[in-house]
Design a protein around this motif. Structure first.
Motif, PDB file in Angstrom:
ATOM      1  N   HIS A 276       0.853  -1.187   0.000  1.00 27.13           N
ATOM      2  CA  HIS A 276       0.000   0.000   0.000  1.00 27.13           C
ATOM      3  C   HIS A 276       0.892   1.241   0.000  1.00 27.13           C
ATOM      4  O   HIS A 276       2.050   1.186   0.432  1.00 27.13           O
ATOM      5  N   CYS A 331     -14.771   4.943 -10.767  1.00 34.04           N
ATOM      6  CA  CYS A 331     -14.558   3.759  -9.919  1.00 34.04           C
ATOM      7  C   CYS A 331     -13.866   2.631 -10.660  1.00 34.04           C
ATOM      8  O   CYS A 331     -13.314   1.720 -10.034  1.00 34.04           O
ATOM      9  N   ASN A 335      -9.172   4.929  -7.190  1.00 38.89           N
ATOM     10  CA  ASN A 335      -9.664   4.700  -5.834  1.00 38.89           C
ATOM     11  C   ASN A 335      -9.968   6.049  -5.190  1.00 38.89           C
ATOM     12  O   ASN A 335      -9.075   6.758  -4.733  1.00 38.89           O
ATOM     13  N   ASP A 338     -15.874   6.260  -2.359  1.00 38.17           N
ATOM     14  CA  ASP A 338     -16.914   5.496  -3.044  1.00 38.17           C
ATOM     15  C   ASP A 338     -17.934   4.957  -2.041  1.00 38.17           C
ATOM     16  O   ASP A 338     -17.900   5.301  -0.853  1.00 38.17           O
ATOM     17  N   ASP A 355     -15.480   1.088  -5.990  1.00 41.63           N
ATOM     18  CA  ASP A 355     -14.152   0.841  -6.573  1.00 41.63           C
ATOM     19  C   ASP A 355     -13.448  -0.333  -5.900  1.00 41.63           C
ATOM     20  O   ASP A 355     -12.348  -0.717  -6.304  1.00 41.63           O
ATOM     21  N   PHE A 357     -12.419  -0.554  -2.650  1.00 44.78           N
ATOM     22  CA  PHE A 357     -11.551  -0.237  -1.508  1.00 44.78           C
ATOM     23  C   PHE A 357     -12.153   0.925  -0.724  1.00 44.78           C
ATOM     24  O   PHE A 357     -12.411   1.996  -1.273  1.00 44.78           O
ATOM     25  N   THR A 360      -7.046   3.003   1.466  1.00 44.23           N
ATOM     26  CA  THR A 360      -6.032   2.876   0.418  1.00 44.23           C
ATOM     27  C   THR A 360      -6.089   1.489  -0.217  1.00 44.23           C
ATOM     28  O   THR A 360      -6.530   0.510   0.402  1.00 44.23           O
ATOM     29  N   SER A 361      -5.626   1.413  -1.437  1.00 41.23           N
ATOM     30  CA  SER A 361      -5.539   0.142  -2.158  1.00 41.23           C
ATOM     31  C   SER A 361      -4.072  -0.160  -2.437  1.00 41.23           C
ATOM     32  O   SER A 361      -3.230   0.752  -2.462  1.00 41.23           O
ATOM     33  N   SER A 365      -3.372  -1.286  -8.423  1.00 46.86           N
ATOM     34  CA  SER A 365      -4.612  -2.077  -8.436  1.00 46.86           C
ATOM     35  C   SER A 365      -5.514  -1.730  -9.615  1.00 46.86           C
ATOM     36  O   SER A 365      -6.388  -2.514  -9.982  1.00 46.86           O
ATOM     37  N   ASP A 375      -2.114   5.021 -10.739  1.00 46.48           N
ATOM     38  CA  ASP A 375      -2.642   5.739  -9.560  1.00 46.48           C
ATOM     39  C   ASP A 375      -2.308   7.224  -9.547  1.00 46.48           C
ATOM     40  O   ASP A 375      -2.151   7.821  -8.480  1.00 46.48           O
ATOM     41  N   ASN A 379      -6.324   7.137  -4.758  1.00 43.81           N
ATOM     42  CA  ASN A 379      -5.511   6.399  -3.780  1.00 43.81           C
ATOM     43  C   ASN A 379      -4.967   7.340  -2.717  1.00 43.81           C
ATOM     44  O   ASN A 379      -5.448   7.321  -1.586  1.00 43.81           O
ATOM     45  N   TRP A 414      -8.259   8.487  -1.660  1.00 48.07           N
ATOM     46  CA  TRP A 414      -9.320   7.553  -1.285  1.00 48.07           C
ATOM     47  C   TRP A 414     -10.452   8.230  -0.511  1.00 48.07           C
ATOM     48  O   TRP A 414     -11.577   7.729  -0.463  1.00 48.07           O
TER      49      TRP A 414
END
Length: 445
Positions: A276, A331, A335, A338, A355, A357, A360-361, A365, A375, A379, A414
């Motif tokens: 992450h 989405c 990220n 959402d 999305d 997550f 954070t993803s 991703s 990203d 994120n 995010w």
């Protein structure tokens, strides 16, 4: 410890002969030439300071002393060092000459040790001829090669451990399209030189006033991090450099950002894995990481300039988002705040799509943009090195504030709604701030 034996030539000769595998024939006239050659060979391989001539005895004196022991192999003891040697008696050679027998019997007695001496000399000369050519530096394969005499070193004379020189600098053009210059360094993506329109048009949904006026900017080729810096890379940095990001992190509570003292990059208030993006790091922390990578690679790594960041995010597109579906497709491509986040925090602003997550993803991703960078939208919000200004100005024009209280942040995160994820969006934050939605990526010149 100092070795006293090394200051006397006779000890040096004896040690050299033993190291060469020769029988010790100290004091015999026939071996003197071999000893001299050994001494010359050792002196050539290991320079030593000149030594005074030994206060020894002449060849006739040694022969005269050997005559009383004609019944056995002559064995002459090495001389004592000059400092320990007793004072010689005056006219020493005359009494030695008188002690030799006269006539035929004296001659036959004198010939016996000489015959034994010649036989021993022949054997030792034969050994030298059969492969112990020390003076030529060509030892026979079956015989050990003469070794240098050990010399004790004074304390503190050990040289420092060698330091590997930095790797030879490579220009950006010599590197592949995607590269990584050390194990814990970010993977970088090369971007081409070009020009683009920076800022947003007046009719773009969600537009802010600081995104105007639109300016055309020329950008030199550079490389940017393929993803945001990860927790794993940050851990390696702190472990190796000793830098520590302080605790105390801003997080959104529905009405605004609040500072929570116990939050930090290790515990931002939600679960993360090593892949992450690292959060709760301020601009100084990010710059320290860039300097660490620069030292490791010998190259210039730094935070991106604001125009470099937007150029990479647009990846050739002039629309609000680099994907064709616009805000409706957020989405699928990023990220942001959402429905998953809204379930946990109903008071937070967000969109109804999923999305996958809530927080954070893992980096990478979502699909990358047209230039292979991940990203750039969502994120975490990302630090740049430029000061925020109320209007866009040409880079390096001298119009930007020099002592700024706030730096430009880019990309949304995010915890932010879709309008904050546009390519032209310009956030701003004091450089000291640490936030649960704030991270960074690097560029390399």
């Amino acid at each position: 410890m100092f070795n006293r034996d090394l200051q006397f030539p006779h000890a040096l000769r004896r040690a050299a002969m033993v190291a060469a595998g020769l029988s010790v024939c100290w004091g015999m006239a026939g071996c003197q030439q071999i000893v001299d050659r050994l001494q010359a060979a050792v002196t050539q391989s290991k320079p030593m300071a000149p030594q005074p001539e030994p206060q020894g005895k002449t060849e006739p004196q040694v022969q005269a002393e050997a005559q009383p022991q004609a019944q056995a192999q002559p064995q002459v003891q090495p001389q004592l060092p000059a400092q320990a040697q007793p004072q010689p008696q005056p006219a020493q050679s005359a009494p030695l000459a008188q002690s030799a027998p006269s006539g035929q019997q004296g001659q036959s007695a004198q010939q016996a040790p000489q015959a034994a001496l010649k036989a021993e000399q022949g054997q030792q000369l034969q050994q030298v001829q059969q492969g112990k050519q020390v003076q030529q530096g060509k030892p026979a394969p079956s015989a050990p090669q003469p070794q240098e005499l050990p010399v004790a070193k004074p304390a503190g004379a050990t040289p420092p451990s060698p330091v590997a020189p930095p790797a030879k600098a490579s220009s950006l053009s010599q590197l592949s399209a995607t590269f990584q210059e050390c194990d814990s360094c970010p993977v970088m993506v090369k971007l081409p030189a070009g020009t683009f329109l920076m800022g947003s048009p007046g009719n773009e949904a969600g537009r802010d006033s600081d995104e105007a006026p639109r300016i055309q900017v020329a950008v030199a080729a550079f490389a940017i991090g393929r993803t945001e810096v990860t927790r794993s890379q940050w851990m390696a940095f702190e472990r190796e450099s000793g830098h520590r990001a302080d605790s105390g992190c801003l997080t959104w509570d529905g009405d605004g950002y609040v500072l929570v003292a116990h939050l930090g990059w290790k515990n931002p208030g939600f679960a993360q894995t090593d892949d992450h993006p690292v959060v709760c790091v301020n601009a100084a922390d990010a710059q320290a990481f860039a300097q660490w990578v620069s030292r490791k690679t010998g190259q210039i790594y730094r935070l991106p300039r604001e125009h470099e960041w937007e150029y990479a995010a647009r990846s050739g597109a002039q629309s609000a988002y680099p994907w064709t579906s616009g805000a409706a497709g957020v989405c699928t491509h990023a990220n942001g705040a959402d429905a998953a986040l809204l379930q946990k925090n109903p008071r937070w602003p967000g969109q109804s799509c999923q999305d996958g997550f809530a927080y954070t993803s893992p980096v990478g991703s979502f699909v990358p943009n047209a230039w292979g960078v991940y990203d750039m939208h969502g994120n975490v919000m990302e630090w740049t090195q430029d000061c925020w200004s109320a209007q866009l100005v040409q880079p390096d024009s001298g119009l930007a504030p020099l002592n700024c209280g706030r730096l430009v942040t880019r990309g949304g995160g995010w915890d932010l709604p879709v309008s904050f994820l546009r390519s032209a969006y310009r956030g701003k934050a004091p450089a000291r701030n640490r936030g649960t939605g704030m991270g960074f990526r690097l560029v390399r010149e």
